[in-house]
Write an enzyme that holds these catalytic residues in place. Structure first.
Site, PDB file in Angstrom:
ATOM      1  N   PRO A 129     -43.500   6.001  11.271  1.00 18.71           N
ATOM      2  CA  PRO A 129     -43.758   5.508   9.920  1.00 18.71           C
ATOM      3  C   PRO A 129     -42.880   6.064   8.806  1.00 18.71           C
ATOM      4  CG  PRO A 129     -45.362   7.185  10.457  1.00 18.71           C
ATOM      5  CD  PRO A 129     -44.503   7.014  11.678  1.00 18.71           C
ATOM      6  N   CYS A 130     -42.041   7.059   9.085  1.00 19.35           N
ATOM      7  CA  CYS A 130     -41.421   7.737   7.942  1.00 19.35           C
ATOM      8  C   CYS A 130     -40.381   6.898   7.212  1.00 19.35           C
ATOM      9  CB  CYS A 130     -40.847   9.088   8.329  1.00 19.35           C
ATOM     10  SG  CYS A 130     -39.408   8.974   9.380  1.00 19.35           S
ATOM     11  N   LYS A 131     -39.927   5.799   7.821  1.00 19.14           N
ATOM     12  CA  LYS A 131     -38.950   4.962   7.104  1.00 19.14           C
ATOM     13  C   LYS A 131     -39.601   3.748   6.440  1.00 19.14           C
ATOM     14  CE  LYS A 131     -35.195   7.218   7.774  1.00 19.14           C
ATOM     15  NZ  LYS A 131     -34.204   7.147   8.857  1.00 19.14           N
TER      16      LYS A 131
END
Lengths: 180, 267
Positions: A129-131
């Site tokens: 999910p970090c992008k």
């Protein structure tokens, strides 16, 4: 540094509620589940698709959860043959369309990996999910510019879903622009 | 940070004496002796058990060996949990050594993640560090680091695993200290915050209990209250896990084996 879209848990719940409403209207199978111990809220969908290679039927299960660490939704999924045998990461990988593979292989943070489902405690596959903020911010900014209502969940799922075999019927987009 | 150094060292150098026994239904060519190891608390099972694997594979045929997995009293052990956490959660009230059963067949697909290589452990570790920094610094500190800094964090974790021989324990002391320093040279940057802020954005924490279905509790929690008071661990527990403090249950929260009462002063 530009301000990223703040997407809190209540907002997540609101968009999910609208999404579910449309799903129920078209019989798309998404459900809202709560864990009695609080805040993570999974949706669920069962889809049966065919695998081209072995001509076997594969059952996919998708969950949308909210990550309070990254303040974005996260797509968890798992797949199994009808006899219950789970698919391995390499099988999942084979099902990913070529056009997405290059992007996914670019960095460890963009890829599919096996993780523990934070509520069920079982192995699932996850798109990191970090992008998410990075690709959702321009989508949301643009729709604001043209004054168009957007359901974050619908937009986000239509972007990440196809990578892992989940395709949203177009009617979701129509529903989103009608919601207040 | 300096007054916490003792706690940091105690956690880092913590070891759990463990006895590995091969599952009785595994097919062997001759009797498999148990294998004893001092496991580092701050590491992962699949990272530190190469010797265990080799030891048992010596008495087995290649065709009877699939992916290794570990179990304690019927519970498959999640390799992606720190070893110290697994022990505290499942075995802390039992006598030492910790008795772990080793399997090479029937991998429990529904319970355990696969661990295809050491790279998978590294990816998982870095993912945790990254998520923690998302909470502490909106990922700014971790993203500003170079790849070599990330590697140094990971290398610091490559603890030297010692057996119970006293000679080996002595000679590895210096190496262990180097690793601690190596790790903290980078980690200290992840533990800093601007002076005016008085703390991180949110505290990265997870609370594990055996009594719940959910694997852990993780919520947003600020280190400083609205009135400027610093939150304590007690405040955190009261807010996210009040049952842990209920007098009738009287469980004591453990952080890597250290009774939390002693260090509940400041989060």
């Amino acid at each position: 540094m530009e301000e990223n879209e703040f997407f809190g848990e209540k907002t997540f719940q609101r968009y999910c509620a609208e999404f579910i409403k449309h799903s129920q209207q078209i019989g798309d199978g998404w459900e809202w589940r709560t864990s009695k111990e609080a805040l993570e809220l999974p949706l669920d969908d069962f889809e049966v698709t065919e695998s081209t290679a072995t001509n076997e039927v594969i059952k996919y299960e998708y969950h949308v959860l909210y990550s309070c660490s990254y303040q974005v939704p996260v797509l968890y999924f798992r797949a199994s043959f009808l006899d219950g045998r789970p698919l391995a990461l390499k099988d999942i990988w084979e099902g990913v369309h070529e056009c997405y593979k290059t992007r996914l292989l670019q960095g460890p943070w963009d890829t599919i990996s096996q993780q523990e489902h934070p509520i069920l405690g079982q192995p699932f596959f996850v798109l990191h999910p970090c992008k998410t903020n990075e690709f959702m911010t321009p989508v949301l900014k643009n729709s604001r510019k043209i004054n168009r209502n957007v359901n974050y969940i619908t937009s986000w799922l239509s972007l990440v879903g196809p990578v892992v075999g989940l395709h949203l019927p177009l009617s979701y987009a129509g529903a989103a622009s009608q919601d207040e | 940070m300096t007054d916490d150094k003792d706690v940091l060292r105690d956690v880092w150098f913590g070891r759990i004496p463990t006895c590995f026994t091969l599952y009785q239904d595994e097919i062997t060519e001759r009797e498999a002796e148990p294998y004893y190891l001092l496991l580092p608390r701050v590491s992962y099972l699949t990272l530190v058990t190469d010797k265990v694997k080799k030891h048992f594979q010596k008495v087995m045929r290649q065709e009877d060996i699939s992916e290794i997995w570990f179990e304690y009293e019927g519970t498959p052990l999640k390799w992606h949990y720190p070893i110290g956490l697994l022990f505290d959660l499942l075995a802390s009230s039992s006598a030492l050594p910790w008795n772990i059963t080793v399997h090479f067949k029937s991998f429990p697909e529904k319970d355990l993640l696969h661990c295809p290589s050491k790279d998978a452990v590294e990816a998982h570790f870095m993912s945790c560090v990254k998520e923690a920094d998302a909470l502490k610094h909106k990922s700014q500190v971790i993203n500003e680091m170079q790849k070599k800094d990330h590697k140094q964090l990971w290398m610091g974790l490559q603890n030297v695993v010692s057996t119970w021989s006293s000679q080996e324990i002595e000679t590895t002391q210096r190496v262990k200290q180097d690793r601690f320093d190596q790790f903290w040279a980078i980690n200290r940057k992840l533990m800093e915050y601007p002076a005016e802020e008085n703390g991180f954005r949110y505290i990265p924490f997870r609370i594990y209990q055996t009594t719940t279905e959910r694997p852990f509790i993780q919520k947003l929690f600020r280190p400083v209250a609205a009135d400027g008071q610093l939150h304590t661990l007690g405040d955190l527990l009261r807010e996210v896990c009040p049952s842990a403090l209920a007098p009738e249950d009287n469980p004591t929260p453990k952080r890597q084996g250290l009774d939390v009462q002693a260090c509940a002063q400041k989060v």
